[in-house]
Design a protein around this motif. Structure first.
Motif, PDB file in Angstrom:
ATOM      1  N   LYS A  77       0.839  -1.215   0.000  1.00  0.00           N
ATOM      2  CA  LYS A  77       0.000   0.000   0.000  1.00  0.00           C
ATOM      3  C   LYS A  77       0.868   1.257   0.000  1.00  0.00           C
ATOM      4  CE  LYS A  77      -3.999  -1.873   2.381  1.00  0.00           C
ATOM      5  NZ  LYS A  77      -4.566  -2.060   3.719  1.00  0.00           N
ATOM      6  N   LEU A  78       1.943   1.164   0.803  1.00  0.00           N
ATOM      7  CA  LEU A  78       2.832   2.317   0.930  1.00  0.00           C
ATOM      8  C   LEU A  78       3.503   2.645  -0.405  1.00  0.00           C
ATOM      9  CD1 LEU A  78       3.223   3.736   3.521  1.00  0.00           C
ATOM     10  CD2 LEU A  78       5.289   2.429   3.965  1.00  0.00           C
ATOM     11  N   LYS A  79       3.980   1.602  -1.060  1.00  0.00           N
ATOM     12  CA  LYS A  79       4.682   1.831  -2.333  1.00  0.00           C
ATOM     13  C   LYS A  79       3.733   2.360  -3.403  1.00  0.00           C
ATOM     14  CE  LYS A  79       8.377  -1.499  -1.750  1.00  0.00           C
ATOM     15  NZ  LYS A  79       8.837  -2.844  -2.107  1.00  0.00           N
ATOM     16  N   ILE A 107       5.975   7.290 -10.292  1.00  0.00           N
ATOM     17  CA  ILE A 107       6.785   6.136 -10.700  1.00  0.00           C
ATOM     18  C   ILE A 107       6.062   4.869 -10.255  1.00  0.00           C
ATOM     19  CG2 ILE A 107       8.161   5.961  -8.564  1.00  0.00           C
ATOM     20  CD1 ILE A 107      10.589   5.725 -10.390  1.00  0.00           C
ATOM     21  N   SER A 108       6.257   3.756 -10.976  1.00  0.00           N
ATOM     22  CA  SER A 108       5.516   2.566 -10.563  1.00  0.00           C
ATOM     23  C   SER A 108       6.214   1.862  -9.398  1.00  0.00           C
ATOM     24  CB  SER A 108       5.319   1.623 -11.745  1.00  0.00           C
ATOM     25  OG  SER A 108       6.557   1.251 -12.245  1.00  0.00           O
ATOM     26  N   ALA A 109       5.406   1.093  -8.653  1.00  0.00           N
ATOM     27  CA  ALA A 109       5.870   0.521  -7.378  1.00  0.00           C
ATOM     28  C   ALA A 109       7.081  -0.402  -7.547  1.00  0.00           C
ATOM     29  CB  ALA A 109       4.723  -0.225  -6.717  1.00  0.00           C
ATOM     30  N   VAL A 169      11.917   5.827   7.511  1.00  0.00           N
ATOM     31  CA  VAL A 169      11.624   5.330   6.164  1.00  0.00           C
ATOM     32  C   VAL A 169      12.521   6.024   5.149  1.00  0.00           C
ATOM     33  CG1 VAL A 169       9.925   5.034   4.327  1.00  0.00           C
ATOM     34  CG2 VAL A 169       9.217   4.777   6.699  1.00  0.00           C
ATOM     35  N   GLY A 170      13.332   5.228   4.485  1.00  0.00           N
ATOM     36  CA  GLY A 170      14.148   5.713   3.376  1.00  0.00           C
ATOM     37  C   GLY A 170      13.710   5.018   2.113  1.00  0.00           C
ATOM     38  N   MET A 171      13.946   5.656   0.979  1.00  0.00           N
ATOM     39  CA  MET A 171      13.490   5.094  -0.295  1.00  0.00           C
ATOM     40  C   MET A 171      14.648   4.987  -1.263  1.00  0.00           C
ATOM     41  SD  MET A 171      10.314   7.757  -0.530  1.00  0.00           S
ATOM     42  CE  MET A 171      11.185   9.046   0.298  1.00  0.00           C
ATOM     43  N   ALA A 172      14.709   3.855  -1.961  1.00  0.00           N
ATOM     44  CA  ALA A 172      15.643   3.742  -3.081  1.00  0.00           C
ATOM     45  C   ALA A 172      14.795   3.590  -4.333  1.00  0.00           C
ATOM     46  CB  ALA A 172      16.559   2.541  -2.900  1.00  0.00           C
ATOM     47  N   PHE A 173      15.103   4.381  -5.352  1.00  0.00           N
ATOM     48  CA  PHE A 173      14.410   4.295  -6.631  1.00  0.00           C
ATOM     49  C   PHE A 173      15.416   3.808  -7.666  1.00  0.00           C
ATOM     50  CE2 PHE A 173      12.507   7.729  -4.168  1.00  0.00           C
ATOM     51  CZ  PHE A 173      11.167   7.375  -4.171  1.00  0.00           C
ATOM     52  N   PHE A 203      12.122   0.740  -3.498  1.00  0.00           N
ATOM     53  CA  PHE A 203      12.518  -0.088  -2.357  1.00  0.00           C
ATOM     54  C   PHE A 203      12.403   0.784  -1.112  1.00  0.00           C
ATOM     55  CE2 PHE A 203      15.578  -1.263   0.847  1.00  0.00           C
ATOM     56  CZ  PHE A 203      15.323  -2.621   1.004  1.00  0.00           C
ATOM     57  N   LEU A 204      11.891   0.210  -0.018  1.00  0.00           N
ATOM     58  CA  LEU A 204      11.811   0.974   1.234  1.00  0.00           C
ATOM     59  C   LEU A 204      12.725   0.370   2.284  1.00  0.00           C
ATOM     60  CD1 LEU A 204       7.956   1.610   1.473  1.00  0.00           C
ATOM     61  CD2 LEU A 204       9.733   3.066   0.489  1.00  0.00           C
TER      62      LEU A 204
END
Ligand SMILES: Cc1ncc(COP(=O)(O)O)c(C=O)c1O
Length: 350
Positions: free
Chosen positions: A58-60, A69-71, A218-222, A75-76
């Motif tokens: 859900k978060l992504k 951007i698509s899920a 929460v960190g995000m890698a795209f 990466f979280l």
């Protein structure tokens, strides 16, 4: 040519990842007796006795809408610090591979490299805090797996030139990580928009800065779905806890409130920079694209200690190469900024 398979550590390629109860069944059953949870509940709410969604679907999905951007490009991690560590663990063979960092920059790249026993090569920024591309190029060898770029950079506050970053992306066959922790405060656009152009690109962002959620981690890698799949394989199964997933979903409804905070912080940053510039004790205020200012002063350590006696804590960066005599100052609330300015005036009035 960039070939992802060649960059992934051999043991990670071979790895069979842990398969959690929630991986093996994620539908809507009536009775869940598959994960050794406490079926009676918890002292808190009815939800916390269950393991969270290991894939944070859900978060992504929600983040994907906000970021455009698509899920499967997301990466979280438990803060971007976890993403940083995982990049080392996925791509760098301890005792054999190396990475390039461009100091002065965020300290965790070097700490994570050291924890993972990965050699660090340094291409220090130039005097204007931009990349030294000539030096950087000479450092690359067959074992260079990652180049770490931070833009806007911590602690200098500036964005790296976009053309310089593109030059690195176009010429390096390893992975280029662009840490955009402070991008929401910058004029430059995120490199997320360019993911399709660069299979070797990983963009890091975080909810700890503009979103004000440092405590939730929460960190995000795209990146490309192929790189995201490698990170997913190695991460601990439940690295984003249930409370965080719920609270972040709630927070993500409030984009406008966050945009208002960003505008206010940027305005206060620019106003504070002008006030500092008029102080006789201030030698330079570096241009900032972040929510902090790097300020060169006379007697940084003494000012730092004086402010501590007033209950105000800054980050003393005066021992960092290229940041001699510099203090890093996070933009506070209006009241906090006033307290700081008054205390600085007290200092030079002494
Ligand atoms: C450039 C940069 N990257 C990453 C981080 C870590 O962020 P997180 O709270 O998501 O671990 C910080 C924190 O100060 C930072 O300055």
């Amino acid at each position: 040519m960039f070939q992802l398979e060649k960059l992934i550590r051999a043991n990670i390629q071979r790895l069979t990842p842990y398969s959690s109860a929630r991986d093996e069944y994620s539908g809507e059953a009536k009775v869940f007796l598959d994960a050794n949870e406490n079926s009676l509940g918890s002292p808190l709410t009815k939800w916390y006795h269950r393991y969270p969604d290991p894939h944070q679907r859900k978060l992504k999905e929600k983040l994907g809408v906000i970021k455009g951007i698509s899920a499967n490009h997301i990466f979280l991690g438990n803060g971007s610090d976890e993403c940083i560590d995982l990049l080392f663990r996925c791509f760098c063979e301890p005792g054999k591979d190396n990475v390039i960092i461009c100091p002065p920059t965020y300290g965790m790249y070097a700490v994570s490299a050291n924890i993972n026993d990965v050699a660090i090569k340094k291409a220090p920024l130039l005097d204007d805090f931009q990349l030294d591309l000539v030096h950087l190029e000479t450092l690359v060898d067959d074992h260079t797996k990652l180049i770490w770029l931070c833009s806007p950079n911590n602690p200098t506050g500036n964005c790296l030139y976009r053309e310089d970053i593109e030059m690195v992306l176009n010429n390096f066959n390893g992975i280029v990580v662009i840490d955009e922790a402070y991008i929401n405060f910058a004029k430059q656009n995120s490199f997320i928009r360019n993911l399709a152009d660069y299979p070797n690109l990983v963009v890091l962002q975080t909810l700890s800065k503009a979103w004000g959620l440092a405590g939730l981690r929460v960190g995000m890698a795209f990146a490309s779905p192929a790189i995201i799949a490698v990170l997913d394989k190695v991460k601990p199964p439940y690295n984003i806890n249930q409370a965080t997933q719920e609270l972040v979903l709630q927070a993500l409804e409030e984009v406008e409130q966050v945009n208002d905070m960003i505008r206010l912080l940027v305005d206060m940053r620019d106003a504070l920079a002008e006030v500092f510039l008029l102080m006789p004790t201030v030698e330079k205020v570096y241009p900032s694209d972040a929510n902090f200012l790097l300020v060169k002063v006379k007697d940084a350590r003494k000012i730092y200690e004086f402010l501590l006696t007033k209950g105000i804590v800054l980050r003393d960066r005066s021992n960092v190469a290229l940041c001699e005599d510099c203090l890093r100052i996070t933009i506070g609330t209006e009241k906090e900024n006033t307290l700081l300015v008054d205390a600085m005036r007290d200092w030079y009035a002494l």
